[in-house]
Design a protein around this motif. Structure first.
Motif, short mmCIF file in Angstrom:
data_model
loop_
_atom_site.label_atom_id
_atom_site.label_comp_id
_atom_site.label_asym_id
_atom_site.label_seq_id
_atom_site.Cartn_x
_atom_site.Cartn_y
_atom_site.Cartn_z
N SER A 34 0.82 -1.21 0.00
CA SER A 34 0.00 0.00 0.00
C SER A 34 0.85 1.26 0.00
N ASN A 50 -0.10 7.21 -1.23
CA ASN A 50 -1.37 6.56 -1.58
C ASN A 50 -2.45 6.89 -0.55
N MET A 53 -3.57 10.52 -0.95
CA MET A 53 -4.46 10.67 -2.11
C MET A 53 -5.85 10.12 -1.79
N PHE A 54 -5.89 8.99 -1.13
CA PHE A 54 -7.18 8.36 -0.82
C PHE A 54 -8.00 9.23 0.13
N GLN A 248 -10.44 1.40 -8.52
CA GLN A 248 -9.03 1.74 -8.63
C GLN A 248 -8.20 0.53 -9.08
N TYR A 253 -4.54 1.04 -10.71
CA TYR A 253 -3.89 1.71 -9.58
C TYR A 253 -3.82 0.73 -8.40
N LEU A 256 -2.79 2.15 -4.88
CA LEU A 256 -3.87 2.97 -4.31
C LEU A 256 -5.01 2.09 -3.80
#
Length: 288
Positions: A34, A50, A53-54, A248, A253, A256
Motif C-alpha cells: 500500500s 497513496n 491521495m485516498f 481503482q 492503480y 492505491l
C-alpha cells in the motif's frame, strides 16, 4: 502434583498456523504494497502518498463518508425492525413456521440477483414501484438516478435482504429465555410492554449484540449489492470504500487500491472492536 490443563496449548498450533498464513502474512504484505506504486512486474516505494491521495481526493474520500452512513443506517434499522418481527413471530400466532420461512427467504437469494431485481423495480420509467405510485397519483421517483436519494434507496434494499438473518438470530435468542420469567412477571401484574422491557430486552442482549456487530461490519464491507444496483453512481453518490477500491484496481492503480483495503481494515478495527467491547460490557451489566 502439577495440575494439567484440559486443553494443551499445542492444540492451538493448527489454528494459529492457518491464521498466520491466511490473514497475518497477507495483511503485512498488503501494508507494504500500500506504500508503493506497483504492478505485477515491479514496485516503487512512495511512502504514505497513496493514503494521502485516498483521504484528500474528493472522489475517493467520499467513499468513507458513504460507508459510514451505509453501515450505521443498515445496522441500526436491522436491529430495531428484526427485533419487532422476531417478537411477532415468537408470539402465539397460527402458521408462524410458514411465516418464518417466508421471512428467511431473502437470505437464500443471491445478493447480485436481489440487486438486479430491485434495479429493475426502481427504474424511473419502467419500474413497477413507480407504476404503483402513479396509480395512487404520486409522481415517479428516480430512485437510483438522483444522487440525493440513490444511496438511501440501496440502503432500503440492504435492510430488506438483511432482516432475514437478523430476525433468525433474534428468534433464537428470545426462544432461549426461560418462560418462568414471563410467568412470574405476569403473576406480579406486569403488562406486555413491561415484560418486553425488563425481560426480553436484557435477556436477548447477546442476540442484539451479534446483529449489531455482524450488520455493522457487513455494512462497512458492502460491495456486491451496490455494484449490482448502481455501480457506485450516479457519479460517486453511492460509492463506498469497497466499490472505490474495486474501481481503482480495475483501472490499474494497484497501490492505491491496496491502501484502500488497509484503510477499510483500520476502519473496522477502530470502530467495530470498541463497539463490540462496549456492547459486551453492557450485556454483562444488564445480566449481572
Amino acid at each position: 502434583m502439577k495440575e494439567e490443563k484440559m486443553y494443551p496449548h499445542r492444540f492451538l498450533v493448527p489454528a494459529m498456523a492457518v491464521f498466520c498464513v491466511m490473514f497475518m502474512i497477507p495483511t503485512i504484505i498488503s501494508v507494504y504494497y500500500s506504500m508503493t506504486v506497483w504492478n505485477f512486474d515491479s514496485a516503487r516505494f512512495c511512502g504514505l502518498d497513496n493514503y494521502k491521495m485516498f483521504l484528500t481526493d474528493p472522489s475517493l474520500s467520499i467513499g468513507i463518508k458513504n460507508t459510514l452512513i451505509y453501515s450505521v443506517l443498515t445496522s441500526g434499522s436491522k436491529v430495531i425492525l428484526a427485533f419487532l418481527i422476531a417478537l411477532f413471530l415468537c408470539g402465539k400466532i397460527r402458521s408462524k413456521t410458514y411465516i418464518r420461512s417466508a421471512v428467511f427467504f431473502p437470505n437464500l437469494v443471491s445478493t447480485i440477483a436481489v440487486g438486479a431485481t430491485f434495479a429493475s423495480l426502481m427504474h424511473p420509467t419502467k419500474g413497477l414501484i413507480n407504476h404503483v405510485l402513479e396509480f395512487f397519483s404520486i409522481s415517479g421517483i428516480n430512485w437510483l438516478g438522483d444522487g440525493d436519494i440513490a444511496l438511501y434507496s440501496v440502503i432500503l434494499v440492504d435492510i430488506w435482504k438483511g432482516l432475514s438473518i437478523a430476525t433468525v438470530i433474534y428468534i433464537a435468542g428470545i426462544q432461549s429465555i426461560d418462560t418462568t420469567y414471563y410467568e412470574a412477571a405476569q403473576i406480579d401484574g406486569a403488562n406486555v410492554w413491561q415484560r418486553i422491557r425488563y425481560i426480553t430486552l436484557p435477556l436477548s442482549a447477546s442476540s442484539r449484540n451479534s446483529v449489531i456487530i455482524l450488520s455493522f461490519i457487513g455494512g462497512i464491507r458492502s460491495f456486491d449489492l451496490i455494484w449490482a444496483m448502481t455501480g457506485g453512481g450516479p457519479g460517486y453518490a453511492t460509492d463506498t470504500l469497497a466499490s472505490i477500491i474495486y474501481k481503482q484496481y480495475t483501472a490499474g492503480y494497484y497501490g492505491l487500491s491496496t491502501a484502500g483495503n488497509v484503510i477499510m481494515l483500520i476502519l473496522i478495527l477502530v470502530l467495530a472492536l470498541p463497539l463490540q467491547n462496549y456492547l459486551y460490557k453492557k450485556e454483562e451489566a444488564l445480566q449481572g
